[in-house]
Design an enzyme around this catalytic site. Structure first.
Site, PDB file in Angstrom:
ATOM      1  N   CYS A  91     121.495   8.558  87.072  1.00 61.49           N
ATOM      2  CA  CYS A  91     122.800   7.936  87.350  1.00 61.49           C
ATOM      3  C   CYS A  91     123.197   7.033  86.192  1.00 61.49           C
ATOM      4  O   CYS A  91     122.367   6.271  85.677  1.00 61.49           O
ATOM      5  CB  CYS A  91     122.729   7.079  88.611  1.00 61.49           C
ATOM      6  SG  CYS A  91     122.546   7.987  90.125  1.00 61.49           S
ATOM      7  N   CYS A  96     122.204   3.285  91.308  1.00 58.88           N
ATOM      8  CA  CYS A  96     121.005   4.123  91.335  1.00 58.88           C
ATOM      9  C   CYS A  96     119.857   3.374  92.023  1.00 58.88           C
ATOM     10  O   CYS A  96     119.151   3.926  92.868  1.00 58.88           O
ATOM     11  CB  CYS A  96     120.624   4.502  89.905  1.00 58.88           C
ATOM     12  SG  CYS A  96     119.293   5.686  89.792  1.00 58.88           S
ATOM     13  N   CYS A 142     120.362  13.123  90.178  1.00 56.96           N
ATOM     14  CA  CYS A 142     119.643  12.040  89.499  1.00 56.96           C
ATOM     15  C   CYS A 142     118.132  12.191  89.738  1.00 56.96           C
ATOM     16  O   CYS A 142     117.690  12.352  90.880  1.00 56.96           O
ATOM     17  CB  CYS A 142     120.126  10.685  90.018  1.00 56.96           C
ATOM     18  SG  CYS A 142     119.205   9.291  89.367  1.00 56.96           S
ATOM     19  N   CYS A 161     116.941   8.679  91.829  1.00 53.81           N
ATOM     20  CA  CYS A 161     117.300   8.426  93.234  1.00 53.81           C
ATOM     21  C   CYS A 161     117.661   9.696  93.991  1.00 53.81           C
ATOM     22  O   CYS A 161     117.827   9.659  95.205  1.00 53.81           O
ATOM     23  CB  CYS A 161     118.457   7.428  93.306  1.00 53.81           C
ATOM     24  SG  CYS A 161     120.019   8.063  92.694  1.00 53.81           S
ATOM     25  N   GLY A 182     151.005  -0.319  83.837  1.00 55.22           N
ATOM     26  CA  GLY A 182     150.794   0.623  82.737  1.00 55.22           C
ATOM     27  C   GLY A 182     151.469   0.229  81.444  1.00 55.22           C
ATOM     28  O   GLY A 182     151.222   0.846  80.404  1.00 55.22           O
TER      29      GLY A 182
END
Lengths: 193, 313
Positions: free
Chosen positions: B289, B295, B264, B267, B54
């Site tokens: 998606c 997807c 979606c 899909c 970080g």
């Protein structure tokens, strides 16, 4: 040239693995013709050039390693307290780790990288069984035993003291002559039992 | 259609073409474009970034053949890490086929010859802009994020010198205050993408403009996550199995995007991050998606299941 370049890339990825998964052993490809200092030289070729400084301490291979590193990578030499990389040609730093530069609070990343170049197998110590490593890169919350054996308990205690003021501290690679490397990031929590 | 593509052969150019007779890009440039000194510097800094999860590490960002702000940071990291054994995937907001992703892919392939893929599971190195692939990552993968603004405290402090000091002292009170004031004013934390996270309980970090949906997936990731801002010259990292917590209050928990039951339209998946798109001039909207490769995989899987069901009848 391409061969050396690709070897450096592969070795770097292994060093990155070692630093991101502390306590785990990875194996470096060693350049031909350098006998006992080959593994340390492989680390040097990955990371050293004229932009950084190095200090080699210890006995035995230390002079040969220092001159080879300087010749191959053009790295500058510096006193222990100012070096970016410290190669320790012994199982213990004998207080050397405490003198290493640990960075500034605004730039902790300036802290030195210690590279222990030693055949820890020969020491035959089972001290590593008393060590627990935990923290970033280690999956098990309860910690793991470092995979590399033979590292003296005092050295872990030394590193514990040096890295007590996290994020100030040093990062460590333990390198065996056969190319095995284990990393220890300063974020790694060390418990000595 | 194979998901992994090999380096194509150079097309036969007419002899009058200006490139006729020139060696390929792979031969004209050093391997992976950057010189070895530049790679070494980035590699050294990256090791430090991994050792202090970080923490932003400054580096000498090089000029690249794309403009700053278009992924030069991610590209420099990718080029410093990549080798002949890698399989590369590049996505831009989840899509494998957007202009930015395609150009970066083509460039890296031209200067390295590595195979490309759209399959998340097959890739060893994934460069991404603003998304984490939906499929779970595994331990041998590297995920490289393109980062526009690496400093999470920039919202509350314009001075770089002061933000450095604030990180040194772990003084994040002004960030907490910013979020608290948001709740008082709007009854909501209005930070959408770039939601600040605490890494390893010590450093406040900007996770790049990924949606909140992905922020929760940074915690205890299996893969090594690498971040690089080319314009701002900063590298930072999150090793695998690291604690990453979005800033939140005891009485005001962190929340991810809610799609209110939509799924979606391609899909049928209801468990992925969705993009809302306008499909015709009447303004009709639908959801698809965001991760196009995922997807496609789900759509094929659905089609295969339908076919098997049909056969059983």
């Amino acid at each position: 040239m391409d061969e050396g370049m690709h070897r450096n890339q592969k070795n770097y990825r292994r060093l990155l693995d070692a630093m991101s998964c502390p306590g785990r052993i990875v194996r470096l490809e060693i350049p031909d013709g350098h006998a006992s200092i080959g593994a340390a030289l492989a680390v040097g070729q990955c990371l050293l050039d004229s932009e950084v400084s190095v200090c080699v301490i210890g006995n035995g291979d230390a002079p040969a390693l220092q001159s080879t590193l300087a010749a191959v990578t053009h790295v500058r030499t510096a006193p222990l307290a100012k070096a970016d990389f410290i190669f320790i040609c012994a199982g213990q730093s004998l207080g050397g780790a405490r003198l290493a530069w640990r960075g500034r609070s605004e730039a902790p990343e300036e802290g030195a990288t210690l590279v222990y170049c030693h055949d820890f197998v020969r020491t035959g110590s089972s001290d590593h069984l008393r060590i627990r490593l935990s923290g970033p890169g280690i999956a098990r919350q309860e910690g793991i035993v470092p995979e590399m054996s033979g590292i003296p308990l005092e050295e872990f205690r030394e590193l514990l003291a040096v890295n007590a003021d996290y994020p100030l501290g040093v990062d460590v690679f333990f390198v065996r002559p056969n190319g095995e490397v284990m990393g220890l990031a300063r974020a790694t929590r060390i418990q000595v039992r | 259609m194979p998901l992994t593509t090999a380096m194509p052969t150079q097309p036969n150019l007419p002899s009058t073409h200006w490139r006729a007779g020139m060696p390929s890009a792979r031969k004209r440039y050093s391997y992976a474009f950057l010189d070895e000194g530049a790679k070494r510097e980035i590699r050294r800094k990256l090791l430090k970034a991994v050792a202090i999860p970080g923490c932003q590490v400054s580096f000498g960002s090089r000029e690249m053949p794309i403009a700053r702000g278009w992924g030069t940071g991610g590209l420099q990291l990718t080029l410093s890490l990549i080798g002949p054994d890698d399989v590369l995937k590049v996505i831009d907001q989840g899509s494998d086929d957007s202009v930015n992703a395609v150009n970066i892919k083509k460039f890296v392939r031209n200067v390295t010859g590595v195979p490309l893929t759209t399959d998340t599971r097959v890739a060893t190195l994934i460069q991404t802009r603003h998304r984490i692939p939906e499929e779970p990552l595994h331990a041998n993968q590297l995920l490289v994020f393109q980062v526009p603004i690496p400093e999470p405290l920039r919202l509350v402090e314009p001075s770089e010198r002061k933000t450095r000091r604030m990180h040194a002292e772990a003084d994040y009170s002004r960030m907490w205050l910013y979020l608290y004031e948001d709740i008082v004013r709007f009854n909501e934390i209005t930070v959408g993408a770039r939601y600040p996270v605490m890494v390893n309980g010590r450093h406040l970090m900007d996770p790049s403009p990924i949606p909140r949906w992905d922020v929760a997936r940074l915690n205890q990731s299996e893969a090594l996550l690498l971040f690089c801002a080319g314009r701002e010259k900063r590298i930072y990292a999150i090793p695998a199995h690291t604690d990453v917590e979005p800033l939140s209050f005891e009485d005001f928990a962190f929340r991810v995007e809610n799609f209110h039951g939509h799924c979606c339209s391609r899909c049928g998946c209801a468990g992925s991050f969705l993009d809302e798109v306008i499909v015709d001039e009447s303004g009709r909207r639908t959801f698809i998606c965001s991760d196009t490769a995922y997807c496609e995989k789900m759509r094929r899987r659905g089609a295969a299941a339908d076919a098997a069901q049909e056969e059983n009848r």
